[in-house]
Design an enzyme around this catalytic site. Structure first.
Site, PDB file in Angstrom:
ATOM      1  N   GLU A  24     -53.249  15.575 -40.706  1.00 18.11           N
ATOM      2  CA  GLU A  24     -53.950  16.670 -41.395  1.00 18.11           C
ATOM      3  C   GLU A  24     -52.957  17.712 -41.922  1.00 18.11           C
ATOM      4  O   GLU A  24     -53.225  18.916 -41.889  1.00 18.11           O
ATOM      5  CB  GLU A  24     -54.964  17.337 -40.459  1.00 18.11           C
ATOM      6  CG  GLU A  24     -56.103  16.431 -40.042  1.00 18.11           C
ATOM      7  CD  GLU A  24     -57.148  16.286 -41.128  1.00 18.11           C
ATOM      8  OE1 GLU A  24     -57.602  17.300 -41.658  1.00 18.11           O
ATOM      9  OE2 GLU A  24     -57.488  15.139 -41.457  1.00 18.11           O
ATOM     10  N   GLU A  43     -51.123   6.810 -48.017  1.00 21.16           N
ATOM     11  CA  GLU A  43     -50.550   5.517 -48.422  1.00 21.16           C
ATOM     12  C   GLU A  43     -49.098   5.478 -47.977  1.00 21.16           C
ATOM     13  O   GLU A  43     -48.509   6.529 -47.704  1.00 21.16           O
ATOM     14  CB  GLU A  43     -50.620   5.372 -49.952  1.00 21.16           C
ATOM     15  CG  GLU A  43     -52.044   5.302 -50.450  1.00 21.16           C
ATOM     16  CD  GLU A  43     -52.134   5.138 -51.964  1.00 21.16           C
ATOM     17  OE1 GLU A  43     -51.074   4.991 -52.615  1.00 21.16           O
ATOM     18  OE2 GLU A  43     -53.256   5.140 -52.464  1.00 21.16           O
ATOM     19  N   PRO A  44     -48.489   4.282 -47.974  1.00 20.86           N
ATOM     20  CA  PRO A  44     -47.087   4.203 -47.540  1.00 20.86           C
ATOM     21  C   PRO A  44     -46.187   5.172 -48.307  1.00 20.86           C
ATOM     22  O   PRO A  44     -45.285   5.765 -47.734  1.00 20.86           O
ATOM     23  CB  PRO A  44     -46.716   2.745 -47.817  1.00 20.86           C
ATOM     24  CG  PRO A  44     -48.019   2.005 -47.759  1.00 20.86           C
ATOM     25  CD  PRO A  44     -49.066   2.961 -48.240  1.00 20.86           C
TER      26      PRO A  44
HETATM   27  C1  LIG Z   1     -52.303   8.680 -35.693  1.00 17.61           C
HETATM   28  C2  LIG Z   1     -52.486   9.031 -37.135  1.00 17.61           C
HETATM   29  C3  LIG Z   1     -53.765   9.085 -37.654  1.00 17.61           C
HETATM   30  C4  LIG Z   1     -53.941   9.394 -39.003  1.00 17.61           C
HETATM   31  N1  LIG Z   1     -55.214   9.350 -39.551  1.00 17.61           N
HETATM   32  C5  LIG Z   1     -55.350   9.414 -40.904  1.00 17.61           C
HETATM   33  C6  LIG Z   1     -56.629   9.158 -41.518  1.00 17.61           C
HETATM   34  O1  LIG Z   1     -57.616   8.905 -40.830  1.00 17.61           O
HETATM   35  N2  LIG Z   1     -56.701   9.149 -42.864  1.00 17.61           N
HETATM   36  C7  LIG Z   1     -55.627   9.420 -43.663  1.00 17.61           C
HETATM   37  O2  LIG Z   1     -55.760   9.394 -44.880  1.00 17.61           O
HETATM   38  N3  LIG Z   1     -54.406   9.689 -43.113  1.00 17.61           N
HETATM   39  C8  LIG Z   1     -54.243   9.686 -41.761  1.00 17.61           C
HETATM   40  N4  LIG Z   1     -53.004   9.919 -41.189  1.00 17.61           N
HETATM   41  C9  LIG Z   1     -51.860  10.189 -42.070  1.00 17.61           C
HETATM   42  C10 LIG Z   1     -51.276  11.566 -41.913  1.00 17.61           C
HETATM   43  O3  LIG Z   1     -52.094  12.544 -42.474  1.00 17.61           O
HETATM   44  C11 LIG Z   1     -49.846  11.510 -42.507  1.00 17.61           C
HETATM   45  O4  LIG Z   1     -49.053  10.791 -41.595  1.00 17.61           O
HETATM   46  C12 LIG Z   1     -49.273  12.869 -42.758  1.00 17.61           C
HETATM   47  O5  LIG Z   1     -49.937  13.487 -43.819  1.00 17.61           O
HETATM   48  C13 LIG Z   1     -47.773  12.836 -43.047  1.00 17.61           C
HETATM   49  O6  LIG Z   1     -47.461  11.900 -44.023  1.00 17.61           O
HETATM   50  P1  LIG Z   1     -46.270  10.851 -43.785  1.00 17.61           P
HETATM   51  O7  LIG Z   1     -46.511  10.230 -42.463  1.00 17.61           O
HETATM   52  O8  LIG Z   1     -46.207   9.955 -44.962  1.00 17.61           O
HETATM   53  O9  LIG Z   1     -44.977  11.730 -43.675  1.00 17.61           O
HETATM   54  P2  LIG Z   1     -44.072  12.260 -44.893  1.00 17.61           P
HETATM   55  O10 LIG Z   1     -44.934  12.949 -45.888  1.00 17.61           O
HETATM   56  O11 LIG Z   1     -43.202  11.163 -45.362  1.00 17.61           O
HETATM   57  O12 LIG Z   1     -43.192  13.340 -44.146  1.00 17.61           O
HETATM   58  C14 LIG Z   1     -42.039  13.013 -43.382  1.00 17.61           C
HETATM   59  C15 LIG Z   1     -41.379  14.311 -42.933  1.00 17.61           C
HETATM   60  O13 LIG Z   1     -40.951  15.058 -44.081  1.00 17.61           O
HETATM   61  C16 LIG Z   1     -41.517  16.348 -44.058  1.00 17.61           C
HETATM   62  N5  LIG Z   1     -41.813  16.799 -45.422  1.00 17.61           N
HETATM   63  C17 LIG Z   1     -42.447  16.117 -46.423  1.00 17.61           C
HETATM   64  N6  LIG Z   1     -42.543  16.878 -47.512  1.00 17.61           N
HETATM   65  C18 LIG Z   1     -41.971  18.065 -47.217  1.00 17.61           C
HETATM   66  C19 LIG Z   1     -41.754  19.271 -47.930  1.00 17.61           C
HETATM   67  N7  LIG Z   1     -42.184  19.417 -49.193  1.00 17.61           N
HETATM   68  N8  LIG Z   1     -41.127  20.296 -47.301  1.00 17.61           N
HETATM   69  C20 LIG Z   1     -40.707  20.167 -46.022  1.00 17.61           C
HETATM   70  N9  LIG Z   1     -40.868  19.061 -45.298  1.00 17.61           N
HETATM   71  C21 LIG Z   1     -41.502  18.012 -45.874  1.00 17.61           C
HETATM   72  C22 LIG Z   1     -42.793  16.203 -43.247  1.00 17.61           C
HETATM   73  O14 LIG Z   1     -43.215  17.463 -42.718  1.00 17.61           O
HETATM   74  C23 LIG Z   1     -42.336  15.224 -42.164  1.00 17.61           C
HETATM   75  O15 LIG Z   1     -41.673  15.920 -41.162  1.00 17.61           O
HETATM   76  C24 LIG Z   1     -52.819   9.681 -39.816  1.00 17.61           C
HETATM   77  C25 LIG Z   1     -51.532   9.641 -39.270  1.00 17.61           C
HETATM   78  C26 LIG Z   1     -51.353   9.309 -37.960  1.00 17.61           C
HETATM   79  C27 LIG Z   1     -49.953   9.231 -37.411  1.00 17.61           C
END
Ligand SMILES: Cc1cc2nc3c(=O)[nH]c(=O)nc-3n(C[C@H](O)[C@H](O)[C@H](O)COP(=O)(O)OP(=O)(O)OC[C@H]3O[C@@H](n4cnc5c(N)ncnc54)[C@H](O)[C@@H]3O)c2cc1C
Length: 408
Positions: free
Chosen positions: A388, A131-132
């Site tokens: 993932e 989610e966002p």
């Molecule tokens: C092309 C694409 C396909 C996808 N497909 C799916 C799908 O089919 N279904 C689904 O449910 N999701 C899907 N996703 C979502 C994906 O799993 C998430 O984008 C991912 O889990 C990261 O979440 P976020 O983008 O909100 O980043 P955030 O969680 O906001 O992270 C931003 C940055 O902060 C870092 N960070 C966050 N927490 C910590 C911590 N505790 N310690 C150190 N660093 C941290 C992260 O490593 C990252 O560098 C997809 C994403 C993309 C881009």
């Protein structure tokens, strides 16, 4: 338990060669076109369906290969062809695994065939968890599922994002909060059947790479699904929630986190995708370095180029070995005491990013253009360190596993 061996057996070699043929003859030639179009490559999926590559049966066969190497071998070959198209082919599997892991036999039999459709009318499925405001931090999920007992229906409300195949899927698997007090223990998964009112596609993302794979928001507004769409059924959910509430009250001993064990087992498959992309870029670079001449000799005659290729090949092979080890451990039920699944995903995805970048450098100006495939591979490779579980989250999981700290 299957002995670990570094060699594929005859049957595996046959499957690998068959997949490699499909990747080389069908996927690779279509890669640039679908990358530019930024659309789901339906004709390629259809072709894969005709050959049996796009079906649950095929992946189940690979999954139950007792050596554990069936899935990583299949992923490596398909993603060697092209990451965006390959993700369009295997993306449905993510939703199918959600049903296989939590669904009843009846749910598996009803919904999985509808996820794939058939060769004349192919369908795709989507798994919607992110989610966002809930990416890495899954526990902060807000999409809510409320039970309407009178009608035996669940009502879903919320916005999912980044869903692969979101909005174009025939079947959506949606993770939602059923008890907000319990954090991630209060989540449950639901099937949203085809054409259910209230589910719509939000924005479709224009992406850096894997552009042949559709990624979009999924908006859920008073989506009503029958009680039978709760994966695993209400009785099992009630039992699970009661146990979690009891533990929350008494501060009882933490049970082993089943979701974490599942991630350890599934992450090597993503590592294998990264190995496929890295190997593809390495091969293009090796071929180029041997045929491109400057200063009167092939550029590979320069140690500066040759050593880069040596490092690239070493990293690709090391990544594959980590992936194979974790896959073997998963099928043999070995405990992941060093988070070996996360290790494999971390190392392979970072390798793919690095190796594809090195490939651009070796191809010089050509590497920087869309005339050659390595710039696309480099754009594609960036996804492996994000989805993932990002690389940072893999490191966090590995470190907490090593130190014995709890992993949420
Ligand atoms: C092309 C694409 C396909 C996808 N497909 C799916 C799908 O089919 N279904 C689904 O449910 N999701 C899907 N996703 C979502 C994906 O799993 C998430 O984008 C991912 O889990 C990261 O979440 P976020 O983008 O909100 O980043 P955030 O969680 O906001 O992270 C931003 C940055 O902060 C870092 N960070 C966050 N927490 C910590 C911590 N505790 N310690 C150190 N660093 C941290 C992260 O490593 C990252 O560098 C997809 C994403 C993309 C881009």
């Amino acid at each position: 338990m299957a002995e670990f061996t570094m060699e594929l057996n005859e049957e595996q070699r046959e499957v690998r060669d068959w997949l490699h043929g499909f990747a080389a003859d069908v996927i690779r030639p279509a890669a640039a076109e679908w990358d530019e179009r930024e659309e789901t490559p339906w004709p390629v999926i259809q072709e894969a369906a005709k050959l049996g590559i796009y079906s649950l049966d095929f992946y189940a066969q690979q999954y139950f290969d007792p050596t554990g190497l069936g899935i990583p071998m299949a992923m490596e070959e398909l993603f060697w062809g092209d990451a965006g198209i390959a993700l369009s082919i295997v993306g449905t599997g993510l939703a199918a695994v959600g049903v296989l892991a939590n669904g009843t036999e009846e749910q598996i039999g009803t919904w999985i065939p509808q996820m794939y459709g058939d060769a004349n009318d192919v369908k795709v499925a989507a798994f919607c968890s992110s989610e966002p405001d809930a990416g890495s931090d899954v526990a902060s999920m807000r999409t809510r599922a409320v039970y309407d007992e009178a009608k035996d229906e669940w009502i879903l409300n919320g916005t999912k994002t980044w869903a692969t195949n979101g909005g174009i899927a025939n079947v959506h698997v949606v993770v939602a909060v059923v008890d907000p007090e319990l954090g991630s223990k209060g989540h449950a998964s639901f099937i949203v059947p085809p054409k259910t009112p209230g589910l719509s596609q939000g924005q479709k993302f224009k992406k850096h790479g894997i552009r042949a794979s559709h990624t979009a928001e999924v908006v859920l507004e008073d989506v009503r699904v029958p009680g039978s769409c709760l994966l695993g059924g209400k009785e099992k959910l009630d039992e699970r929630l009661a146990r979690a509430r009891e533990r929350a009250k008494t501060g009882g001993e933490r049970v082993k986190n089943a979701a974490m064990a599942t991630f350890e087992a599934s992450r090597p498959a993503v590592g294998a995708m990264a190995v496929g992309t890295a190997r593809a870029a390495y091969e293009v670079a090796l071929d180029y370095a041997m045929t491109r001449s400057q200063f009167g000799r092939p550029i590979i005659d320069n140690q500066g180029v040759a050593f880069q290729l040596a490092d690239m090949r070493t990293s690709v092979d090391a990544a594959r070995l980590l992936v194979w080890r974790a896959s073997w451990m998963a099928i043999n039920g070995r405990p992941f005491t060093g988070a070996e699944g996360s290790q494999s995903k971390l190392f392979a995805s970072e390798t793919a990013k690095k190796v594809t970048g090195q490939a651009i450098q070796i191809l010089g100006g050509n590497g920087y253009t869309r005339e050659y495939p390595v710039e696309r591979m480099h754009r594609d490779a960036a996804i492996y360190t994000i989805f993932e579980g990002t690389s940072e989250i893999q490191r966090l999981v590995i470190a907490r596993t090593l130190s014995g700290m709890p992993i949420r």
